[in-house]
Enzyme design. Structure first.
Site, PDB file in Angstrom:
ATOM      1  N   GLN A 155      44.997  40.327  40.413  1.00  0.00           N
ATOM      2  CA  GLN A 155      43.988  41.324  40.086  1.00  0.00           C
ATOM      3  C   GLN A 155      44.007  42.456  41.116  1.00  0.00           C
ATOM      4  O   GLN A 155      43.825  42.211  42.305  1.00  0.00           O
ATOM      5  CB  GLN A 155      42.612  40.639  40.099  1.00  0.00           C
ATOM      6  CG  GLN A 155      41.436  41.604  40.083  1.00  0.00           C
ATOM      7  CD  GLN A 155      40.119  40.888  40.329  1.00  0.00           C
ATOM      8  OE1 GLN A 155      39.576  40.270  39.431  1.00  0.00           O
ATOM      9  NE2 GLN A 155      39.621  40.957  41.545  1.00  0.00           N
ATOM     10  N   GLY A 156      44.248  43.674  40.663  1.00  0.00           N
ATOM     11  CA  GLY A 156      44.258  44.825  41.576  1.00  0.00           C
ATOM     12  C   GLY A 156      42.969  45.613  41.458  1.00  0.00           C
ATOM     13  O   GLY A 156      42.883  46.578  40.684  1.00  0.00           O
ATOM     14  N   TYR A 157      41.957  45.187  42.173  1.00  0.00           N
ATOM     15  CA  TYR A 157      40.666  45.882  42.120  1.00  0.00           C
ATOM     16  C   TYR A 157      40.345  46.534  43.468  1.00  0.00           C
ATOM     17  O   TYR A 157      40.368  47.738  43.620  1.00  0.00           O
ATOM     18  CB  TYR A 157      39.533  44.894  41.783  1.00  0.00           C
ATOM     19  CG  TYR A 157      39.377  44.546  40.322  1.00  0.00           C
ATOM     20  CD1 TYR A 157      40.380  44.813  39.397  1.00  0.00           C
ATOM     21  CD2 TYR A 157      38.205  43.928  39.866  1.00  0.00           C
ATOM     22  CE1 TYR A 157      40.229  44.477  38.057  1.00  0.00           C
ATOM     23  CE2 TYR A 157      38.047  43.592  38.522  1.00  0.00           C
ATOM     24  CZ  TYR A 157      39.057  43.862  37.629  1.00  0.00           C
ATOM     25  OH  TYR A 157      38.891  43.523  36.320  1.00  0.00           O
ATOM     26  N   SER A 158      40.013  45.695  44.483  1.00  0.00           N
ATOM     27  CA  SER A 158      39.530  46.229  45.765  1.00  0.00           C
ATOM     28  C   SER A 158      40.595  47.077  46.449  1.00  0.00           C
ATOM     29  O   SER A 158      41.795  46.835  46.312  1.00  0.00           O
ATOM     30  CB  SER A 158      39.160  45.084  46.695  1.00  0.00           C
ATOM     31  OG  SER A 158      38.072  44.377  46.188  1.00  0.00           O
TER      32      SER A 158
ATOM     33  N   SER B 241      44.738  38.101  45.593  1.00  0.00           N
ATOM     34  CA  SER B 241      45.213  36.709  45.623  1.00  0.00           C
ATOM     35  C   SER B 241      46.445  36.599  44.729  1.00  0.00           C
ATOM     36  O   SER B 241      46.556  37.326  43.738  1.00  0.00           O
ATOM     37  CB  SER B 241      44.156  35.746  45.090  1.00  0.00           C
ATOM     38  OG  SER B 241      42.885  36.131  45.494  1.00  0.00           O
TER      39      SER B 241
ATOM     40  N   GLU C 241      34.154  36.447  36.673  1.00  0.00           N
ATOM     41  CA  GLU C 241      34.451  35.993  38.033  1.00  0.00           C
ATOM     42  C   GLU C 241      33.204  35.391  38.674  1.00  0.00           C
ATOM     43  O   GLU C 241      33.266  34.357  39.328  1.00  0.00           O
ATOM     44  CB  GLU C 241      34.956  37.157  38.890  1.00  0.00           C
ATOM     45  CG  GLU C 241      35.277  36.700  40.315  1.00  0.00           C
ATOM     46  CD  GLU C 241      35.882  37.797  41.175  1.00  0.00           C
ATOM     47  OE1 GLU C 241      35.523  38.969  40.974  1.00  0.00           O
ATOM     48  OE2 GLU C 241      36.698  37.468  42.042  1.00  0.00           O
TER      49      GLU C 241
END
Lengths: 356, 388
Positions: free
Chosen positions: B121-124, B156, B239
């Site tokens: 997951q590419g969020y922050s 992660s 989540e």
């Protein structure tokens, strides 16, 4: 499977809350607490009209025949309104004690209790919370002797449920001497009783004290739940109104996070109280452990909410005028009555074989 | 309140039990011997991907929250490994089902469920943590592609993942919430660099991901260009449900009780220390509260506030359970990595450190308190800072 209140249970609680808003507004509570009244018959009469004294009394004896969850919901409403009533002794402990008595005892007392025609008190502290200052009642030959401290709802009581040192239960019609035990919480009276060869009838079932203890722990936990919820609601309302630095203080994270913390502690505690009450009637193998956890946990959460909600109010929270202190003290009294949290947790450990 | 199982649910419980009994040779120590074969078996029997439609590789059952709970409980009781989790299955798949195109669903859901594709997951970003909508990774239109430049952090499984679902800024001139798009692309795309991010545990549970002129077809947008913030919020909801799961906390408390009963100091069992025992009882009350709160959130329509507090309370509680285990171990509690005196392979020590990260990740405790006070208690928002 459904972990939720039924429509009837929601209705019961709503109607009690509505009735208590009329019967026991703050000015009425204040009059009782500060004016030295020993009972508030107007409040109990109003609640008796809704059937509250007979909540746990079987229908064959004129009661509603409901269960501990309904009793917990009622206690929550009483705590929310810091109402001065003999609910714990008259509507919970006496009917449960009589369930362990004889048919004749039940026929004599239950219909009158259910109708609100007689009041009951209870002196069960010593075998549950430990004996202080030489207290303790001994029984023999149909007579009681000795001293009982922290007796509940004694004023005006026609019937006393008394636990002796060994935990056996007795019914007495009065004590030789009664003295007030002024406490922090003036919304409920405590008494010291002295028995001197006072006549009393024993109750048949020797195990009954545990049931009474569990019920009392659940009711005290639920009372704290209601009182703490009222304090949180008032803190939130106040934080939305009060302005400092040109904005409502509820928009400051320092203040709103205090409110969030109270809600985050209280909301899961509600589920614990509900489950403990459910287990009392439906899961006997877990009932005592859940009652103990509910009592101890609500004592801790209650203390946190009581001090935090007062703090959100700032200086005005400390004043007699605002009256928040009635809830603060009620929560404080519930915490110590029939065992403070450390003692109750020790009991919880013993019940699981984790302590000797 | 009615906590008894209907005959149908009781029969379902028996069915799960006999399934686990019949297949107990296929897992060992809580892990499947052949993870993909186990996953396939679970899906075929409705114990994984249960409510995902058959045409996308799921089992296709109607949602039934109680049956899902029974499955989870029975798997825990038997020590059987549950179906695969991970961010693809737990977060991307529900999001695609909600807002993905038919083609995206058919292309990505079946291999993800089968365990053939691992996602990250590419969020922050370094400058967009709690204020996620402030993310600055840019995707600039160029013909049929976007060209991505920027970086992500706290990613992660980036080192193992074949694919990323990623938030990028496609509309830099629009207000910050309206200029974001949600993209899917292979991690093998040229210009992507993954650097492990070692944490205090000594392991790299996270990574940093850097993008230099990474070309991604425009067709890989999910839920429409500029709609990424709303698509992401659907995912975040999943989540938060995953973090603070009361079943996991209950299992951990059980191991703590076993630890305190079996470990001794000077020949005295740790459980016989009244102070540590009191702390254990305090935590047990909290674990029970969260367990019943969890049951309530599944079946009580009025439990809105109860739902909002799960992430905050559950993650804090997990950390407290690990902290008590460390204290109960005393000096043994400081051992780590390896050695003859180390207990439980250092799991408590690892949890004590890693779980602090879960209090912060997935919306910090402070963001959770904003959510609880604003949505749960209707308190006012902090006034916005007017930028000069």
């Amino acid at each position: 499977m459904r972990f939720a209140l039924s429509d009837d249970q929601v209705m019961l609680q709503d109607s009690l809350n509505r009735a208590l808003a009329d019967l026991a507004p703050l000015e009425r509570v204040r009059r009782f607490a500060d004016g030295g009244e020993q009972t508030a018959p107007d409040i109990w009469k109003g609640l008796a009209d809704l059937g509250l004294p007979g909540l746990l009394v079987p229908e064959e004896h004129g009661g509603l025949g409901l269960g501990m969850l309904e009793a917990a919901l009622a206690a929550e409403a009483l705590g929310r309104h810091v109402a001065p009533t003999p609910f714990l002794s008259t509507a919970v402990l006496a009917p449960l004690a009589l369930a362990a008595g004889s048919d004749a005892q039940r026929r004599e007392w239950l219909p009158k209790l259910a109708a609100g025609a007689v009041l009951a008190g209870a002196a069960i502290s010593e075998p549950i919370a430990g004996a202080r200052d030489g207290a303790g009642v001994t029984a023999g030959g149909g007579r009681l002797s000795g001293k009982a401290l922290f007796a509940l709802d004694v004023a005006g009581a026609d019937l006393l449920v008394v636990a002796d040192r060994g935990g056996a239960l007795h019914l007495a019609r009065g004590a030789a001497e009664t003295a007030a035990m002024p406490s922090i919480d003036n919304t409920r009276r405590l008494s010291e009783l002295v028995f001197r060869d006072t006549p009393a009838e024993p109750l048949a079932n020797g195990q009954a004290l545990e049931r009474l203890r569990d019920a009392a722990w659940i009711v005290l936990a639920a009372d704290t739940l209601g009182a703490a919820q009222a304090m949180l609601d008032r803190a939130v309302d106040y934080a939305k109104e009060r302005k400092q630095f040109g904005r409502t203080i509820g928009s400051f994270q320092a203040v709103k996070h205090l409110c969030a913390e109270m809600a985050a502690e209280l909301e899961p505690a509600r589920a614990l109280v509900w489950y403990a009450a459910y287990a009392f009637d439906h899961a006997p193998e877990e009932a005592s452990l859940m009652a103990a956890h509910a009592k101890a946990h609500l004592s801790e959460i209650g203390r946190f909410v009581a001090r935090t909600a007062t703090e959100v109010h700032g200086g005005i929270g400390m004043t007699d005028l605002l009256g928040l202190h009635y809830w603060f003290k009620r929560i404080g009294q519930n915490r110590q009555l029939l065992g403070g949290p450390e003692r109750v947790r020790e009991a919880a450990a013993r019940m699981q074989g984790l302590a000797a | 309140m009615d906590l008894t199982l209907t005959p149908e649910l009781a029969a379902f419980r028996d069915e799960v039990r006999s399934f686990l009994n019949a297949h107990k040779g296929e897992y060992e120590g809580g892990a499947p011997k052949d993870p993909k074969a186990w996953q396939k078996l679970l899906i075929a029997n409705g114990y994984a991907a249960r409510t995902i439609p058959k045409e996308y590789g799921g089992y296709g059952a109607e949602p039934n929250i109680l049956k899902s709970r029974i499955i989870a409980e029975e798997f825990i009781a038997a020590g059987a490994p549950p179906g695969m989790a991970g961010q693809g299955i737990s977060m991307l798949v529900p999001t695609l089902l909600e807002v993905g195109s038919e083609e995206q669903k058919r292309q990505w859901i079946p291999p993800t469920l089968a365990g053939d594709i691992i996602w990250c997951q590419g969020y922050s970003e370094p400058g967009a943590g709690s204020d996620l909508a402030n993310l600055q990774t840019r995707a600039v239109e160029d013909g049929d592609d976007f060209v991505i430049n920027g970086s992500k952090i706290w990613t992660s499984t980036a080192a193992q993942a074949q694919m990323m679902f990623c938030l990028v800024r496609t509309e830099p001139d629009k207000p910050k919430h309206e200029g974001i798009s949600y993209l899917l692309f292979p991690m093998s795309t040229p210009g992507i660099e993954v650097r492990p991010l070692k944490t205090m545990t000594g392991q790299a549970e996270f990574n940093e991901v850097f993008f230099t002129d990474v070309r991604v077809p425009k067709a890989s947008v999910v839920g429409g260009r500029g709609r990424g913030w709303f698509v992401a919020n659907a995912t975040l909801k999943h989540e938060r449900g995953m973090l603070g799961d009361p079943n996991a906390t209950e299992a951990r408390l059980k191991s703590l009780i076993e630890l305190m009963k079996s470990e001794t100091v000077d020949g005295q069992r740790i459980i016989d220390n009244p102070i540590l025992r009191d702390r254990l009882m305090q935590l047990q009350a909290r674990v029970l509260s969260m367990k019943f709160n969890g049951l309530r959130t599944m079946t009580d329509q009025t439990a809105g506030l109860a739902r909002l507090v799960v992430k905050l309370q559950g993650c804090e509680l997990n950390h407290q359970v690990a902290a008590l285990a460390i204290d109960a171990l005393g000096e043994l509690g400081i051992l780590y990595q390896d050695g003859p005196h180390l207990r439980a392979q250092g799991r408590w020590q690892w949890n004590y450190m890693f779980d602090l990260g879960l209090i912060i990740g997935g919306g910090t405790a402070q963001i959770q308190k904003n959510i609880i006070s604003e949505r749960g208690l209707n308190m006012p928002r902090e006034p916005k800072v007017v930028e000069a």
